[in-house]
Write a protein that holds these residues in place. Structure first.
Motif, PDB file in Angstrom:
ATOM      1  N   GLN A   6       0.909  -1.154  -0.144  1.00  0.00           N
ATOM      2  CA  GLN A   6      -0.173   0.032  -0.090  1.00  0.00           C
ATOM      3  C   GLN A   6       0.825   1.787   0.178  1.00  0.00           C
ATOM      4  OE1 GLN A   6      -2.837   0.621   3.127  1.00  0.00           O
ATOM      5  NE2 GLN A   6      -4.441   1.598   1.838  1.00  0.00           N
ATOM      6  N   THR A   7       0.855   2.129  -1.060  1.00  0.00           N
ATOM      7  CA  THR A   7       1.186   3.491  -0.983  1.00  0.00           C
ATOM      8  C   THR A   7       0.596   4.260  -1.881  1.00  0.00           C
ATOM      9  OG1 THR A   7       1.914   3.383  -3.550  1.00  0.00           O
ATOM     10  CG2 THR A   7       3.218   1.901  -1.899  1.00  0.00           C
ATOM     11  N   PRO A   8       0.375   5.567  -1.313  1.00  0.00           N
ATOM     12  CA  PRO A   8      -0.411   6.287  -1.835  1.00  0.00           C
ATOM     13  C   PRO A   8      -0.877   6.681  -3.439  1.00  0.00           C
ATOM     14  CG  PRO A   8       0.863   7.824  -0.387  1.00  0.00           C
ATOM     15  CD  PRO A   8       2.133   6.018  -1.429  1.00  0.00           C
ATOM     16  N   HIS A   9      -0.372   5.827  -4.364  1.00  0.00           N
ATOM     17  CA  HIS A   9      -0.484   5.460  -5.808  1.00  0.00           C
ATOM     18  C   HIS A   9      -1.013   3.717  -6.043  1.00  0.00           C
ATOM     19  CE1 HIS A   9      -0.739   9.430  -6.860  1.00  0.00           C
ATOM     20  NE2 HIS A   9       0.622   9.290  -5.729  1.00  0.00           N
ATOM     21  N   LEU A  10      -0.489   2.983  -4.995  1.00  0.00           N
ATOM     22  CA  LEU A  10      -0.528   1.526  -5.742  1.00  0.00           C
ATOM     23  C   LEU A  10      -0.731   0.693  -3.727  1.00  0.00           C
ATOM     24  CD1 LEU A  10       0.319  -1.033  -7.593  1.00  0.00           C
ATOM     25  CD2 LEU A  10       2.344  -0.751  -6.055  1.00  0.00           C
ATOM     26  N   THR A  11      -1.976   0.059  -4.421  1.00  0.00           N
ATOM     27  CA  THR A  11      -2.731  -0.907  -2.776  1.00  0.00           C
ATOM     28  C   THR A  11      -2.331  -1.983  -4.016  1.00  0.00           C
ATOM     29  OG1 THR A  11      -4.005   1.001  -2.107  1.00  0.00           O
ATOM     30  CG2 THR A  11      -3.798  -1.415  -1.504  1.00  0.00           C
ATOM     31  N   GLY A 115       2.434  -7.697 -23.918  1.00  0.00           N
ATOM     32  CA  GLY A 115       3.167  -6.611 -22.732  1.00  0.00           C
ATOM     33  C   GLY A 115       2.407  -5.751 -23.124  1.00  0.00           C
ATOM     34  N   LEU A 116       3.046  -4.584 -21.922  1.00  0.00           N
ATOM     35  CA  LEU A 116       2.166  -3.530 -22.150  1.00  0.00           C
ATOM     36  C   LEU A 116       3.085  -2.062 -22.313  1.00  0.00           C
ATOM     37  CD1 LEU A 116      -0.339  -1.471 -22.078  1.00  0.00           C
ATOM     38  CD2 LEU A 116      -0.959  -2.287 -19.514  1.00  0.00           C
ATOM     39  N   ASN A 117       3.366  -1.447 -22.594  1.00  0.00           N
ATOM     40  CA  ASN A 117       4.854  -0.358 -22.761  1.00  0.00           C
ATOM     41  C   ASN A 117       4.257   0.507 -21.737  1.00  0.00           C
ATOM     42  OD1 ASN A 117       6.255  -1.090 -24.666  1.00  0.00           O
ATOM     43  ND2 ASN A 117       4.772  -1.163 -25.846  1.00  0.00           N
ATOM     44  N   TRP A 118       5.701   1.041 -21.169  1.00  0.00           N
ATOM     45  CA  TRP A 118       5.466   2.017 -20.536  1.00  0.00           C
ATOM     46  C   TRP A 118       4.718   2.967 -20.570  1.00  0.00           C
ATOM     47  CZ3 TRP A 118       7.053   1.788 -16.007  1.00  0.00           C
ATOM     48  CH2 TRP A 118       7.921   1.456 -14.990  1.00  0.00           C
ATOM     49  N   HIS A 119       3.193   3.838 -19.854  1.00  0.00           N
ATOM     50  CA  HIS A 119       2.793   4.829 -20.014  1.00  0.00           C
ATOM     51  C   HIS A 119       1.685   4.918 -18.662  1.00  0.00           C
ATOM     52  CE1 HIS A 119      -0.296   1.437 -19.126  1.00  0.00           C
ATOM     53  NE2 HIS A 119      -1.110   2.177 -19.392  1.00  0.00           N
ATOM     54  N   ASN A 120       1.088   6.490 -18.347  1.00  0.00           N
ATOM     55  CA  ASN A 120      -0.029   6.106 -17.276  1.00  0.00           C
ATOM     56  C   ASN A 120      -0.764   6.888 -18.231  1.00  0.00           C
ATOM     57  OD1 ASN A 120       1.401   8.777 -18.425  1.00  0.00           O
ATOM     58  ND2 ASN A 120       1.505  10.117 -16.676  1.00  0.00           N
ATOM     59  N   ASP A 121      -2.169   6.955 -17.258  1.00  0.00           N
ATOM     60  CA  ASP A 121      -3.483   6.214 -17.918  1.00  0.00           C
ATOM     61  C   ASP A 121      -3.969   8.592 -17.973  1.00  0.00           C
ATOM     62  OD1 ASP A 121      -3.680   3.502 -17.962  1.00  0.00           O
ATOM     63  OD2 ASP A 121      -3.795   3.939 -16.001  1.00  0.00           O
ATOM     64  N   ALA A 122      -4.909   8.141 -18.385  1.00  0.00           N
ATOM     65  CA  ALA A 122      -5.717   9.306 -19.970  1.00  0.00           C
ATOM     66  C   ALA A 122      -5.873  10.284 -17.876  1.00  0.00           C
ATOM     67  CB  ALA A 122      -6.981   9.143 -20.237  1.00  0.00           C
ATOM     68  N   GLU A 123      -5.607  11.446 -18.243  1.00  0.00           N
ATOM     69  CA  GLU A 123      -6.429  12.676 -17.100  1.00  0.00           C
ATOM     70  C   GLU A 123      -7.315  12.435 -16.541  1.00  0.00           C
ATOM     71  OE1 GLU A 123      -4.489  16.203 -17.359  1.00  0.00           O
ATOM     72  OE2 GLU A 123      -2.989  16.206 -18.588  1.00  0.00           O
ATOM     73  N   SER A 124      -8.788  11.609 -17.651  1.00  0.00           N
ATOM     74  CA  SER A 124     -10.081  12.414 -17.341  1.00  0.00           C
ATOM     75  C   SER A 124     -10.182  10.639 -16.618  1.00  0.00           C
ATOM     76  CB  SER A 124     -10.773  11.455 -18.550  1.00  0.00           C
ATOM     77  OG  SER A 124     -10.449  10.687 -19.321  1.00  0.00           O
ATOM     78  N   LEU A 125      -9.226   9.615 -16.336  1.00  0.00           N
ATOM     79  CA  LEU A 125      -9.863   8.727 -15.167  1.00  0.00           C
ATOM     80  C   LEU A 125      -8.902   8.949 -13.729  1.00  0.00           C
ATOM     81  CD1 LEU A 125      -8.226   6.256 -17.498  1.00  0.00           C
ATOM     82  CD2 LEU A 125     -10.425   6.493 -17.580  1.00  0.00           C
ATOM     83  N   THR A 207      -3.548   4.676  -9.304  1.00  0.00           N
ATOM     84  CA  THR A 207      -3.954   5.985  -9.762  1.00  0.00           C
ATOM     85  C   THR A 207      -3.528   6.340 -11.036  1.00  0.00           C
ATOM     86  OG1 THR A 207      -2.240   7.147  -8.890  1.00  0.00           O
ATOM     87  CG2 THR A 207      -3.703   6.984  -7.302  1.00  0.00           C
ATOM     88  N   SER A 208      -4.111   7.807 -12.055  1.00  0.00           N
ATOM     89  CA  SER A 208      -3.844   7.300 -12.936  1.00  0.00           C
ATOM     90  C   SER A 208      -2.131   8.362 -12.825  1.00  0.00           C
ATOM     91  CB  SER A 208      -4.786   8.341 -13.408  1.00  0.00           C
ATOM     92  OG  SER A 208      -5.478   9.811 -13.388  1.00  0.00           O
ATOM     93  N   ARG A 209      -1.831   8.717 -12.195  1.00  0.00           N
ATOM     94  CA  ARG A 209      -0.851   9.109 -12.163  1.00  0.00           C
ATOM     95  C   ARG A 209       0.513   8.348 -12.051  1.00  0.00           C
ATOM     96  NH1 ARG A 209      -2.087  13.989 -13.785  1.00  0.00           N
ATOM     97  NH2 ARG A 209      -0.302  14.908 -12.184  1.00  0.00           N
TER      98      ARG A 209
END
Length: 240
Positions: A6-11, A115-125, A207-209
């Motif tokens: 558990q971190t602020p952005h990952l659980t 696989g899935l390449n490096w990214h962060n998710d859309a700001e709307s999420l 989180t999306s960040r």
């Protein structure tokens, strides 16, 4: 249910379902209809269309409740994630809550090489989740989720200018092909993070960040796909 990370952005939550519930869900995934992830266009975050990636229809809970035929157990899982009890609610990462979001869910089957390449998710999420529905997964089969260390949680990869809308980073929707210099510099400046294996009956919340990727499934997996229920938390104030 056990909180593993558990971190602020990952659980990471292990043994999310009971043994009986998980066995029923894992069995049901074998009898659904799937289509190629790239059937309607190249989904660049998943790599070249030649990679073996299949997806099911989409289930949702929130403003619109939808359960495609045969996906009742997936719909039940999405509903549980969308309406967590108080014990689970306190473990959701910042900004992700079933009380403020419509939650989606579909099965994604990843074969050897996918696989899935490096990214962060859309700001709307608000964020995303993955639930591993395969009955077993070998430690040498790949498919690990890699999460960049929190740092500034992706803020440097998503710069904003005063008086302007936030810039859409290419990496939000797929690999940036080294064109998004700020995101690439941000990832390299940190250069470390956390890996999460695709352990059966494991729920991962992001989180999306936060920047993340999934390593390719290795030939050791044979014909066993990485079977995951993948979904997003979409703000009820701005559903899309």
């Amino acid at each position: 249910m056990k909180i593993t990370i558990q971190t602020p952005h990952l659980t990471v939550i292990d043994d999310f379902l009971s043994d009986i519930e998980f066995a029923s869900l894992a069995t049901s995934l074998q009898f659904l209809s799937y289509r190629s992830m790239h059937s309607k266009g190249w989904v660049k975050a998943y790599g070249l269309p030649s990679a073996a990636v299949l997806q099911s229809e989409l289930a949702t809970r929130g403003i619109v409740d939808s359960t495609p035929p045969g996906m009742s157990l997936v719909g039940n899982l999405v509903e549980r994630i969308a309406q967590p009890d108080e014990a689970l609610q306190s473990h959701y990462p910042q900004g992700i809550t079933g009380k403020r979001a419509t939650v989606t869910g579909r099965i994604v089957l990843s074969g050897v090489g996918a696989g899935l390449n490096w990214h962060n998710d859309a700001e709307s999420l608000l964020g995303a989740y993955v639930f591993y529905g395969h009955p077993r997964w070998g430690s040498s089969w790949g498919g690990e989720l890699l999460v960049l260390a929190d740092g500034e949680a992706g803020d440097q990869g998503r710069p904003e200018s005063p008086g302007r809308q936030p810039r859409q980073v290419i990496g939000d929707v797929g690999p940036d092909f080294m064109l998004d210099v700020s995101a690439e510099q941000y990832r390299n400046s940190i250069g470390h993070g956390t890996f999460v294996s695709a352990r059966p009956n494991r729920l991962v919340l992001l989180t999306s960040r936060v920047h993340h990727r999934v390593t390719p499934v290795t030939p050791s997996a044979g014909d066993q796909p990485r079977a995951a229920v993948v979904g997003f938390f979409v703000s009820d104030a701005n559903p899309s």
